[in-house]
Design an enzyme around this catalytic site. Structure first.
Site, short mmCIF file in Angstrom:
data_model
loop_
_atom_site.label_atom_id
_atom_site.label_comp_id
_atom_site.label_asym_id
_atom_site.label_seq_id
_atom_site.Cartn_x
_atom_site.Cartn_y
_atom_site.Cartn_z
N LYS A 161 29.75 71.02 71.26
CA LYS A 161 30.12 69.84 72.06
C LYS A 161 29.82 70.06 73.54
O LYS A 161 29.20 69.23 74.19
CB LYS A 161 31.61 69.51 71.89
CG LYS A 161 32.01 69.08 70.51
CD LYS A 161 33.46 68.67 70.43
CE LYS A 161 34.43 69.77 70.76
NZ LYS A 161 34.42 70.90 69.84
N GLU A 187 40.40 73.03 79.17
CA GLU A 187 39.31 73.88 78.68
C GLU A 187 39.40 75.28 79.30
O GLU A 187 40.17 75.52 80.22
CB GLU A 187 37.96 73.23 78.99
CG GLU A 187 37.67 72.02 78.12
CD GLU A 187 37.67 72.34 76.63
OE1 GLU A 187 36.83 73.15 76.18
OE2 GLU A 187 38.51 71.80 75.90
N ARG A 188 38.57 76.19 78.81
CA ARG A 188 38.63 77.57 79.27
C ARG A 188 38.03 77.69 80.68
O ARG A 188 37.04 77.02 80.99
CB ARG A 188 37.84 78.47 78.32
CG ARG A 188 38.37 78.42 76.91
CD ARG A 188 37.32 78.85 75.89
NE ARG A 188 37.76 78.57 74.53
CZ ARG A 188 37.64 77.37 73.94
NH1 ARG A 188 37.10 76.36 74.59
NH2 ARG A 188 38.06 77.19 72.71
#
Length: 478
Positions: A161, A187-188
């Site tokens: 993605k 998110e990371r």
């Protein structure tokens, strides 16, 4: 009653339960969504979410609450959470509070606006349907995106993605005169740092803004970062009259943060443990993304699908807002067919003769039909072998396999890993290639000649190169 100056409205912390803080105000109650500050130098930010009685409010902390204790003084800032807008925010990276996180000085010439806005009224919305070209064959041919619409990238963990989103930024900033806003929700931090570096190298940072609420931040911060990014997007659409590409990675984390807040606030959970207000919260964010008389916000959103289950309430609610759904398949990724988009599950409301044209519509239908027939024949091939099929069925399988390979594409963002130069393919070239494959022009070429190429003409060149390499290898062997 008029509110006095914000400094005179002080409250006291009554209780702290994780991120939920109850505060007592004796003068007057701050309205819902007010931002409160407490702790050492006001470093703990709290957003009011409920008024419990005449003197008590309950809020959710947008920052960690370590060191917060009962009896501490709380200051009402006199307004909601705000984010900076203006030309000076371009090429910069922000957190949910509008602080810069790219190790550069804060921009000076900015205006601060509330992150809470109503969606544009229907009278201001544009009723025109236009296609938004991405340069990615499988999307432009089978699931065309709408300018000013919302597209979802659905897929489980690790199917590509974020890579697909990054590729779209690269392609669109190159040939669109708009602004890109990347919103990272939960998110990371590794992905944010890599994206910033990649965008800088690609030279697209001057027309881009990044906003991050990272995975390790409290749910309140992750929940509001989408609203902050949308406020920036609305500024470029309404004040600068520019088209905006808003990329959200990942909208499921927004729903997840809302679910955490709902649980912390003591609300009764709904189906599968989701918050009862999920539909309202998602609509409040999604309806602000719109095509108006001044410009368009086109949004592409990555949607993590829990356990690859598309009946999950989070996936179902998100589907209802989208004009195009791009579904990533783990099976295709395991076969090396990148981008791993499932052509049969992906769909678009744009794929009608009135919008894309008769030729494109009929070609897309024929491609889907060929791939669906191949899908049905796979079980027979697995049990009895290809030889047992009729000549007509064998021809369908050959076409479908060549189409599958032609719809793969080398990405600019993966050049360093694959060693294959990235390709941008126009819609015309993509349609011509599919049409020629369906007419059996390439039935004598090996399937591998159509794998990871751009336009269809590259297939012949690839075959010639492969034959030349084979001959030279045989010569060396002799």
């Amino acid at each position: 009653m008029n509110n006095p100056s914000s400094h005179s409205n002080l409250g006291t912390v009554v209780s702290v339960r994780g991120s939920v803080v109850d505060i007592r105000f004796d003068k007057y109650l701050p309205p819902v969504y007010s931002l409160l500050r407490t702790g050492n130098e006001g470093q703990v930010a709290i957003e009011v979410l409920a008024q419990l009685d005449a003197h008590l409010v309950r809020g959710i902390a947008l920052t960690p609450t370590q060191g917060l204790a009962r009896g501490m003084a709380v200051e009402d800032t006199g307004g909601p959470l705000k984010t900076p807008v203006g030309k000076a925010i371009l090429s910069r990276m922000f957190d949910v509070f509008g602080n810069t996180i790219d190790r550069q000085p804060a921009p000076s010439d900015v205006e601060w606006r509330s992150v809470h806005h109503a969606p544009p009224p229907l009278a201001r919305r544009s009723t025109k349907s236009e296609i938004f070209e991405t340069g990615i064959k499988v999307i432009d041919v089978l699931s065309p995106l709408e300018r000013g619409g919302k597209a979802g990238l659905f897929g489980g963990a690790g199917v590509g993605k974020t890579v697909l989103l990054t590729e779209m930024i690269h392609n669109m900033v190159g040939h669109q005169e708009g602004v890109s806003i990347f919103c990272g929700i939960g998110e990371r931090c590794r992905e944010g740092e890599e994206l910033y570096r990649d965008m800088k190298l690609a030279g697209v940072l001057p027309n881009m803004v990044m906003v991050f609420g990272q995975m390790n931040e409290p749910p309140g911060s992750r929940f509001r970062v989408g609203h902050a990014a949308l406020t920036m997007a609305e500024y470029f659409r309404d004040d600068e009259h520019r088209d905006v590409l808003l990329l959200i990675d990942n909208i499921f984390r927004f729903i997840q943060a809302g679910s955490e807040i709902s649980g912390l606030m003591g609300q009764m959970p709904s189906r599968l443990g989701y918050q009862p207000t999920m539909g309202t919260e998602l609509s409040g964010l999604e309806e602000r993304i719109a095509n108006t008389d001044t410009g368009a916000i086109t949004s592409i959103q990555a949607v993590y699908v829990p356990a690859d289950d598309f009946t999950d309430p989070a996936a179902v609610h998100t589907f209802s807002h989208l004009s195009a759904s791009i579904v990533l398949s783990r099976r295709r990724a395991s076969e090396g067919l990148y981008p791993a988009i499932d052509p049969l599950q992906s769909s678009s409301k744009m794929a009608t003769p009135g919008i894309v044209g008769e030729r494109h519509y009929l070609l897309a239908r024929e491609i889907r039909s060929t791939l669906a027939q191949y899908d049905e024949l796979k079980d027979i091939i697995a049990m009895l072998g290809l030889e047992q099929l009729s000549a007509a069925d064998r021809a369908v399988v050959a076409r479908a396999r060549r189409l599958e390979r032609f719809l793969t594409q080398p990405f600019f963002t993966t050049e360093q890993f694959s060693g294959i130069k990235g390709k941008l393919v126009s819609l015309k070239d993509a349609l011509d290639g599919c049409e020629r494959i369906l007419r059996d022009e390439f039935k004598d070429l090996p399937e591998s000649a159509l794998y990871m190429i751009g336009a269809i003409d590259e297939a012949g060149l690839k075959t010639k190169e492969a034959r030349a390499e084979t001959k030279s290898a045989q010569a060396v062997g002799l």
